[in-house]
Design an enzyme around this catalytic site. Sequence first.
Site, mmCIF file in Angstrom:
data_model
loop_
_atom_site.group_PDB
_atom_site.id
_atom_site.type_symbol
_atom_site.label_atom_id
_atom_site.label_comp_id
_atom_site.label_asym_id
_atom_site.label_seq_id
_atom_site.Cartn_x
_atom_site.Cartn_y
_atom_site.Cartn_z
ATOM 1 N N LYS A 310 0.785 -1.132 0.068
ATOM 2 C CA LYS A 310 0.088 0.133 0.283
ATOM 3 C C LYS A 310 0.974 1.313 -0.038
ATOM 4 C CE LYS A 310 -3.992 -2.123 2.574
ATOM 5 N NZ LYS A 310 -4.633 -2.016 3.896
ATOM 6 N N VAL A 311 1.957 1.289 0.350
ATOM 7 C CA VAL A 311 3.042 2.265 0.543
ATOM 8 C C VAL A 311 4.367 1.641 0.036
ATOM 9 C CG1 VAL A 311 4.202 3.701 2.407
ATOM 10 C CG2 VAL A 311 1.593 3.240 2.711
#
Length: 389
Positions: A310-311
């Site tokens: 996600k990051v």
Amino acid sequence: MPHRAPGSPGQGPARYLHGKQIRYYRPTGSADVRQLIDGGFQAFNAGRLSEACHIFADKMLAPDNDTTIGLTVAGALTPAGLGGCVIELMDRGLIDFMISTGANLYHDLHYALNFSLHRGSPFLDDVELYEQGIIRIYDVLFPATVLLETDSYIRDFLVRSKLSGPMSTSEFHYHLGRDLLAKNPACVDYSVVAKAAECGVPIYTSSPGDSSIGMNIAYHELMNGGTLMIDPNRDVNEVCAIILAGHQNGCVILGGGSPKNFYLQGQPTLWEVYGIPKGGNDYFIQITTDQVVWGGLSGATPAEAVSWGKVNPGVLPDTVVAYCDSTIAFPLFCEYAVGSTHNRRARRELVHKRDALVADLLKQARSAKGTKDTKEQITKEPAEVDRHR
Ligand SMILES: NC(=O)c1ccc[n+]([C@@H]2O[C@H](COP(=O)([O-])OP(=O)(O)OC[C@H]3O[C@@H](n4cnc5c(N)ncnc54)[C@H](O)[C@@H]3O)[C@@H](O)[C@H]2O)c1
């Protein structure tokens, strides 16, 4: 306790509603607040909030970084008067899309329709409030008639607008915002939903059935035979397509809850489901009261989000969590942004570009999967033309 609508005829709610009317606060870029954040907020969560202000103002808003910015909103922030901060950010092009609980959008409609919410106390007798027909959100008080009349407006809008068939929440909120603007153009200054329609900012709701807006859409189907159907698949694909198109992507997450994940899942939807490795989010700011130790998503750190793709693992210095009450931290954060060098950007008006963005997602996903168009896929392909311009 009798089963009836709160409030009884003849009972006077006035004595609870003498507190000042809650109005949306609009940040102005106060130099004093900037000085406090730069000079005084040095350690602990003040230090984290200062970091968040710098990541936003110096990096996410920097023209060279060309960051597509999503704001997620949970917690009862519009009832507390924070809608003005969101309006100011939209007006200046400082956020490009938004994911909110339905509740924040529903309560925003009270302001749009000129109903009053009042400052009160959290230490009141709730049975007495019930008898008096007063609704309480912690220390925010308003008469139950505000709910009933707002609901009545939503149902009237659903009938008048003749909206039908499946649609994304962004499309629904856009039509709702246009209706508010047509009804009362001045509300553009005190309604997030109306301002978003004017600025072309798409607003998504991650759990559309879970608010009084969703409750009234359900009523419309059952009682009027309405065919309007909120389609969460469209929301998932539109958010994913917006993130795919971003040169860089960054988020400001207020609270936690389902809006947080609905934003962050965009990256895994790309790599895990569509086979398009976008590389993860570039900036991550969260202001929350949620703790990491309980294991829930709301309190999950940017570092944990790295493991999900996600990051982006390379950008952890550009991520921060400030453990603060949003009603204190967000206005300060917005003052800082409005007073910063890059305090205005060209609006992306993504609400008008959704179909083209989803068409591009489809093209890239097909190419990633190496699939051939089937007849069925061709008939379902979204129009590449802009439906709303
Ligand atoms: N009438 C309505 O329409 C109505 C009213 C209230 C709630 N709801 C629905 O109930 C659901 C729950 O609402 P919610 O998600 O806002 O729940 P919530 O208020 O429990 O907050 C959600 C998240 O934000 C955090 N949070 C809350 N207040 C905060 C603050 N002041 N500062 C920092 N962080 C904070 C919480 O810790 C949590 O992670 C939503 O889906 C909403 O739409 C509907």
